[in-house]
Design an enzyme around this catalytic site. Structure first.
Site, PDB file in Angstrom:
ATOM      1  N   PHE A   1       5.966  -0.567  -1.619  1.00  0.00           N
ATOM      2  CA  PHE A   1       5.321  -0.277  -0.357  1.00  0.00           C
ATOM      3  C   PHE A   1       6.277   0.275   0.469  1.00  0.00           C
ATOM      4  CE2 PHE A   1       2.285  -3.648  -1.045  1.00  0.00           C
ATOM      5  CZ  PHE A   1       1.514  -3.042  -1.992  1.00  0.00           C
ATOM      6  N   ILE A   2       7.497   0.884  -0.066  1.00  0.00           N
ATOM      7  CA  ILE A   2       8.631   1.540   0.627  1.00  0.00           C
ATOM      8  C   ILE A   2       8.548   2.903   1.015  1.00  0.00           C
ATOM      9  CG2 ILE A   2      11.155   1.701   0.832  1.00  0.00           C
ATOM     10  CD1 ILE A   2       9.929  -1.280   0.323  1.00  0.00           C
TER      11      ILE A   2
ATOM     12  N   ALA B   1      18.688 -18.197   3.300  1.00  0.00           N
ATOM     13  CA  ALA B   1      19.163 -17.291   2.217  1.00  0.00           C
ATOM     14  C   ALA B   1      19.259 -15.818   2.001  1.00  0.00           C
ATOM     15  CB  ALA B   1      18.605 -18.050   0.672  1.00  0.00           C
TER      16      ALA B   1
ATOM     17  N   GLU C   1       9.076  -2.506  15.483  1.00  0.00           N
ATOM     18  CA  GLU C   1       8.294  -2.076  14.596  1.00  0.00           C
ATOM     19  C   GLU C   1       6.641  -2.283  14.645  1.00  0.00           C
ATOM     20  OE1 GLU C   1       7.139  -2.377   9.875  1.00  0.00           O
ATOM     21  OE2 GLU C   1       8.727  -3.540  10.512  1.00  0.00           O
TER      22      GLU C   1
ATOM     23  N   GLY D   1     -21.038  14.406  12.351  1.00  0.00           N
ATOM     24  CA  GLY D   1     -21.925  14.478  11.289  1.00  0.00           C
ATOM     25  C   GLY D   1     -21.222  15.089   9.972  1.00  0.00           C
ATOM     26  N   GLY D   2     -22.171  15.852   9.126  1.00  0.00           N
ATOM     27  CA  GLY D   2     -21.649  16.312   7.745  1.00  0.00           C
ATOM     28  C   GLY D   2     -20.085  16.816   7.682  1.00  0.00           C
TER      29      GLY D   2
ATOM     30  N   GLY E   1       2.810  -5.888   8.591  1.00  0.00           N
ATOM     31  CA  GLY E   1       2.198  -7.223   9.051  1.00  0.00           C
ATOM     32  C   GLY E   1       0.645  -6.998   9.151  1.00  0.00           C
TER      33      GLY E   1
ATOM     34  N   GLU F   1      -4.425 -10.330   9.673  1.00  0.00           N
ATOM     35  CA  GLU F   1      -4.667 -11.671   9.345  1.00  0.00           C
ATOM     36  C   GLU F   1      -3.222 -12.559   9.516  1.00  0.00           C
ATOM     37  OE1 GLU F   1      -7.746  -9.529   7.659  1.00  0.00           O
ATOM     38  OE2 GLU F   1      -5.259  -9.372   7.264  1.00  0.00           O
TER      39      GLU F   1
END
Length: 388
Positions: free
Chosen positions: A158-159, A182, A243, A340-341, A365, A368
């Protein structure tokens, strides 16, 4: 409300940007939406106009302006009916470049930040992974030190700008410790052997090149480490405030655009002998939607004001994204209904806008996850701290 935050200089900038987008960008949007490729020339034009350097130091070619110029930049990009194009621009300027500016040393800034501001290089930020999206600490990509190099292995997904960017800002684990301590941040040249990218087929944001990226024994110099080893997680977290606020501002701006378009349509469309903006059911629905948009917009400006003063507004920015993106989806859904349409036709802007807006409660993010962050801060009294 605007005069609380925007000066005459801000409004002159807005007019200049509007004129630029109308002349240089809008004529190409439909082609870029169809091909999924934003032609390279426009990046350079943005750079020449100073749009990528709004908040960056003058020493690197930036303009060093306040965050309300950024708000203007974001708002106007949402009103050309291509959230994918807008995302490509702000992901470069405020995701990748933010890390270069904050964690990069002087050599990195000269090599990457300067040409990013000028529009000669395009960047992307690589954090999410196929098995670690919102749970950043669970990432599996590794960068193992070997002498004066690191060897990078793993994948990201998703970059935004993941296919056509010139460099990648990459998060990776530099030790086997199962902890956020880490994680480190690197800048990596696109042409480094072992990097491959696969373009993803998306519901919306069609103009932007969103990719899954694989790193197969990618050897990078140790000098490409940004900041301190093991400090990547707090670096990422402290930039999430910007962000999320960006995505909140984007949301109120596209909702405002949808309302403006629907208002114009309703004032011209007739039914039963009068324009449909005279029917009480539609008028009152519009009033509710407009009120929700103004509430989010006002809140987002207030949060921008505090962030501009240097406050650590992670809670407020999280609320901004949570509420504004939900509001935008609801507003755009109903604005399509007003047409509408015709709202369902690709010849009108609401169909694309509806698809594009749906990423708001997901990217950067999920809603949720944002609710859980807010709950931790409010109910559990968790105190997130900026990187030191």
């Amino acid at each position: 409300m605007n005069t609380m935050y925007f000066t005459e200089e801000h409004e002159l900038f807005r007019k200049s940007l509007q004129d630029f987008l109308k002349k240089e960008v809008v004529p190409h949007i439909d082609k870029w939406e169809e091909t999924g490729t934003i032609e390279r020339f426009i990046w350079k034009k943005f750079g020449d106009m100073g749009f990528f350097g709004i908040n960056y130091p003058e020493a690197y070619g930036g303009l060093d302006l306040d965050l309300f110029y950024t708000v203007i930049f974001l708002e106007e990009l949402q009103k050309i009916n291509s959230c994918g194009f807008a995302a490509a621009m702000w992901a470069h300027a405020y995701l990748a470049m933010t890390h270069l500016n904050k964690e990069g040393d002087e050599a990195i800034k000269q090599k990457y930040l300067v040409p990013s501001i000028s529009g000669d290089k395009i960047g992307c930020l690589c954090i999410s992974e196929p098995s670690a999206g919102s749970d950043v600490a669970a990432m599996r990509t590794t960068a193992i030190k070997n002498g004066d190099t690191y060897v990078l292995n793993g994948s990201k997904t998703f970059i935004t700008n993941g296919v056509y960017s010139d460099y990648l800002v990459v998060s990776a684990k530099t030790s086997q410790e199962e902890s956020h301590k880490a994680i480190s941040i690197f800048v990596v040249d696109r042409n480094t052997p072992g990097i491959s990218a696969t373009k993803l087929n998306k519901l919306g944001w069609r103009a932007s090149d969103t990719a899954e990226i694989a790193f197969d024994n990618v050897v990078i110099p140790a000098s490409q480490l940004m900041g301190e080893e093991g400090k990547g997680f707090p670096y990422i977290m402290q930039h999430f405030a910007l962000e999320r606020l960006i995505m909140g501002v984007n949301a109120h701006a596209r909702a405002e655009y949808a309302l403006e378009y629907a208002q114009q349509y309703m004032s011209e469309r007739t039914a039963f002998g009068k324009t449909i903006d005279k029917f009480q059911a539609l008028r009152h629905t519009f009033a509710d939607l407009y009120s929700d948009m103004i509430l989010c917009k006002t809140f987002n400006y207030a949060v921008t004001y505090r962030l501009n003063k240097g406050e650590y507004v992670v809670k407020e920015a999280t609320i901004s994204k949570l509420k504004s993106t939900k509001m935008a989806d609801e507003v755009i859904y109903q604005c399509l209904q007003f047409l509408g349409g015709y709202g369902y036709m690709e010849d009108y802007p609401l169909a694309r806008l509806l698809r594009d807006s749906r990423l708001g409660p997901i990217g950067g993010g999920t809603s949720e996850i944002l609710k859980e962050i807010i709950a931790k801060m409010v109910l559990d009294k968790k105190d997130y701290k900026p990187a030191t």
